[in-house]
Design a protein around this motif. Structure first.
Motif, PDB file in Angstrom:
ATOM      1  N   PRO A   1     -33.660  12.602 -16.424  1.00  0.00           N
ATOM      2  CA  PRO A   1     -34.327  13.887 -16.226  1.00  0.00           C
ATOM      3  C   PRO A   1     -35.164  14.260 -17.447  1.00  0.00           C
ATOM      4  N   LYS A   2     -36.365  14.706 -17.172  1.00  0.00           N
ATOM      5  CA  LYS A   2     -37.294  15.070 -18.234  1.00  0.00           C
ATOM      6  C   LYS A   2     -37.164  16.554 -18.549  1.00  0.00           C
ATOM      7  N   HIS A   3     -37.229  16.877 -19.817  1.00  0.00           N
ATOM      8  CA  HIS A   3     -37.307  18.283 -20.198  1.00  0.00           C
ATOM      9  C   HIS A   3     -38.710  18.516 -20.747  1.00  0.00           C
ATOM     10  N   THR A   4     -39.202  19.743 -20.618  1.00  0.00           N
ATOM     11  CA  THR A   4     -40.568  19.997 -21.065  1.00  0.00           C
ATOM     12  C   THR A   4     -40.669  21.098 -22.117  1.00  0.00           C
ATOM     13  N   ARG A   5     -39.671  21.945 -22.241  1.00  0.00           N
ATOM     14  CA  ARG A   5     -39.757  23.033 -23.211  1.00  0.00           C
ATOM     15  C   ARG A   5     -38.420  23.256 -23.887  1.00  0.00           C
ATOM     16  N   GLY A   6     -38.489  23.629 -25.157  1.00  0.00           N
ATOM     17  CA  GLY A   6     -37.275  23.975 -25.885  1.00  0.00           C
ATOM     18  C   GLY A   6     -36.458  22.759 -26.261  1.00  0.00           C
ATOM     19  N   THR A   7     -35.234  23.007 -26.630  1.00  0.00           N
ATOM     20  CA  THR A   7     -34.330  21.945 -27.039  1.00  0.00           C
ATOM     21  C   THR A   7     -33.883  21.156 -25.821  1.00  0.00           C
ATOM     22  N   PRO A   8     -33.970  19.823 -25.895  1.00  0.00           N
ATOM     23  CA  PRO A   8     -33.523  19.022 -24.761  1.00  0.00           C
ATOM     24  C   PRO A   8     -32.009  19.153 -24.554  1.00  0.00           C
ATOM     25  N   PRO A   9     -31.539  18.906 -23.340  1.00  0.00           N
ATOM     26  CA  PRO A   9     -30.108  19.039 -23.068  1.00  0.00           C
ATOM     27  C   PRO A   9     -29.252  17.941 -23.711  1.00  0.00           C
ATOM     28  N   ASN A  10     -29.856  16.837 -24.084  1.00  0.00           N
ATOM     29  CA  ASN A  10     -29.126  15.729 -24.693  1.00  0.00           C
ATOM     30  C   ASN A  10     -29.739  15.452 -26.064  1.00  0.00           C
ATOM     31  N   VAL A  11     -29.008  15.810 -27.115  1.00  0.00           N
ATOM     32  CA  VAL A  11     -29.520  15.678 -28.473  1.00  0.00           C
ATOM     33  C   VAL A  11     -28.505  14.933 -29.325  1.00  0.00           C
ATOM     34  N   ILE A  12     -29.030  14.003 -30.122  1.00  0.00           N
ATOM     35  CA  ILE A  12     -28.217  13.264 -31.082  1.00  0.00           C
ATOM     36  C   ILE A  12     -28.861  13.463 -32.449  1.00  0.00           C
ATOM     37  N   GLU A  13     -28.043  13.796 -33.432  1.00  0.00           N
ATOM     38  CA  GLU A  13     -28.577  13.976 -34.780  1.00  0.00           C
ATOM     39  C   GLU A  13     -27.606  13.362 -35.786  1.00  0.00           C
ATOM     40  N   MET A  14     -28.197  12.712 -36.801  1.00  0.00           N
ATOM     41  CA  MET A  14     -27.395  12.110 -37.867  1.00  0.00           C
ATOM     42  C   MET A  14     -28.267  11.934 -39.097  1.00  0.00           C
ATOM     43  N   ASP A  15     -27.617  11.682 -40.235  1.00  0.00           N
ATOM     44  CA  ASP A  15     -28.390  11.441 -41.455  1.00  0.00           C
ATOM     45  C   ASP A  15     -28.945  10.019 -41.437  1.00  0.00           C
ATOM     46  N   ALA A  16     -29.859   9.765 -42.361  1.00  0.00           N
ATOM     47  CA  ALA A  16     -30.568   8.479 -42.381  1.00  0.00           C
ATOM     48  C   ALA A  16     -29.637   7.296 -42.621  1.00  0.00           C
ATOM     49  N   ALA A  17     -28.697   7.426 -43.542  1.00  0.00           N
ATOM     50  CA  ALA A  17     -27.792   6.311 -43.842  1.00  0.00           C
ATOM     51  C   ALA A  17     -26.950   5.950 -42.621  1.00  0.00           C
ATOM     52  N   THR A  18     -26.483   6.962 -41.900  1.00  0.00           N
ATOM     53  CA  THR A  18     -25.698   6.710 -40.691  1.00  0.00           C
ATOM     54  C   THR A  18     -26.555   6.044 -39.623  1.00  0.00           C
ATOM     55  N   TRP A  19     -27.791   6.528 -39.443  1.00  0.00           N
ATOM     56  CA  TRP A  19     -28.687   5.923 -38.455  1.00  0.00           C
ATOM     57  C   TRP A  19     -28.926   4.451 -38.764  1.00  0.00           C
ATOM     58  N   ILE A  20     -29.208   4.144 -40.004  1.00  0.00           N
ATOM     59  CA  ILE A  20     -29.456   2.751 -40.381  1.00  0.00           C
ATOM     60  C   ILE A  20     -28.213   1.906 -40.125  1.00  0.00           C
ATOM     61  N   ALA A  21     -27.053   2.438 -40.445  1.00  0.00           N
ATOM     62  CA  ALA A  21     -25.808   1.694 -40.243  1.00  0.00           C
ATOM     63  C   ALA A  21     -25.537   1.411 -38.768  1.00  0.00           C
ATOM     64  N   VAL A  22     -25.676   2.416 -37.908  1.00  0.00           N
ATOM     65  CA  VAL A  22     -25.379   2.189 -36.490  1.00  0.00           C
ATOM     66  C   VAL A  22     -26.490   1.396 -35.802  1.00  0.00           C
ATOM     67  N   ALA A  23     -27.730   1.604 -36.233  1.00  0.00           N
ATOM     68  CA  ALA A  23     -28.845   0.896 -35.600  1.00  0.00           C
ATOM     69  C   ALA A  23     -28.844  -0.588 -35.927  1.00  0.00           C
ATOM     70  N   THR A  24     -28.325  -0.944 -37.097  1.00  0.00           N
ATOM     71  CA  THR A  24     -28.313  -2.353 -37.502  1.00  0.00           C
ATOM     72  C   THR A  24     -26.974  -3.032 -37.253  1.00  0.00           C
ATOM     73  N   GLY A  25     -25.967  -2.281 -36.839  1.00  0.00           N
ATOM     74  CA  GLY A  25     -24.666  -2.871 -36.545  1.00  0.00           C
ATOM     75  C   GLY A  25     -23.730  -2.952 -37.734  1.00  0.00           C
ATOM     76  N   THR A  26     -24.114  -2.366 -38.849  1.00  0.00           N
ATOM     77  CA  THR A  26     -23.224  -2.323 -40.014  1.00  0.00           C
ATOM     78  C   THR A  26     -21.999  -1.471 -39.707  1.00  0.00           C
ATOM     79  N   GLU A  27     -22.194  -0.491 -38.828  1.00  0.00           N
ATOM     80  CA  GLU A  27     -21.114   0.380 -38.381  1.00  0.00           C
ATOM     81  C   GLU A  27     -21.275   0.583 -36.875  1.00  0.00           C
ATOM     82  N   THR A  28     -20.181   0.737 -36.181  1.00  0.00           N
ATOM     83  CA  THR A  28     -20.284   0.962 -34.738  1.00  0.00           C
ATOM     84  C   THR A  28     -20.608   2.427 -34.455  1.00  0.00           C
TER      85      THR A  28
END
Length: 122
Positions: free
Chosen positions: A68-95
């Motif tokens: 489902p597409k949202h068009t205004r405001g905050t989307p209903p599904n949001v994920i937020e994390m710091d850069a170090a965590t993103w790099i770790a999970v995106a590269t598989g260093t951490e699950t």
């Protein structure tokens, strides 16, 4: 994503950033930001869509996963994390599950889960 990051530039920034983090240091801001945006770009390529917004402040955000597409405001599904965590999970260093359980991933919405899409292959 705004401007596409060249693969060689993205990989170089990611390697330099991972090396600095592994050594207990802080990577240069420009390389850190490029690495984060490069991995967000790879996620966008792997799971295009706009039902989940992934935010890695202050470096970038991307909308991914078909649904489902949202068009205004905050989307209903949001994920937020710091850069170090993103790099770790995106590269598989951490699950994804370990990072989420530790409270370093903030996710809201029924679709706000990336475990099936990670790690990425830079």
């Amino acid at each position: 994503m705004a401007k596409k990051i060249d693969t060689a530039l993205g990989r170089a920034a990611l390697t330099a950033t991972q090396d600095a983090l592994a050594a207990g240091g802080k990577p240069p801001r420009s390389e850190y930001g490029t690495a984060v945006r490069y991995l967000l770009q790879l996620l966008d390529e792997k799971a295009p869509g706009n039902s989940v917004e992934v935010r890695v402040p202050p470096f970038g955000a991307v909308q991914v996963v078909q649904g489902p597409k949202h068009t205004r405001g905050t989307p209903p599904n949001v994920i937020e994390m710091d850069a170090a965590t993103w790099i770790a999970v995106a590269t598989g260093t951490e699950t994804w599950d370990a990072a989420a359980a530790s409270g370093r991933v903030h996710a809201s919405g029924i679709r706000a889960h990336l475990a099936d899409l990670l790690p990425l292959r830079p």
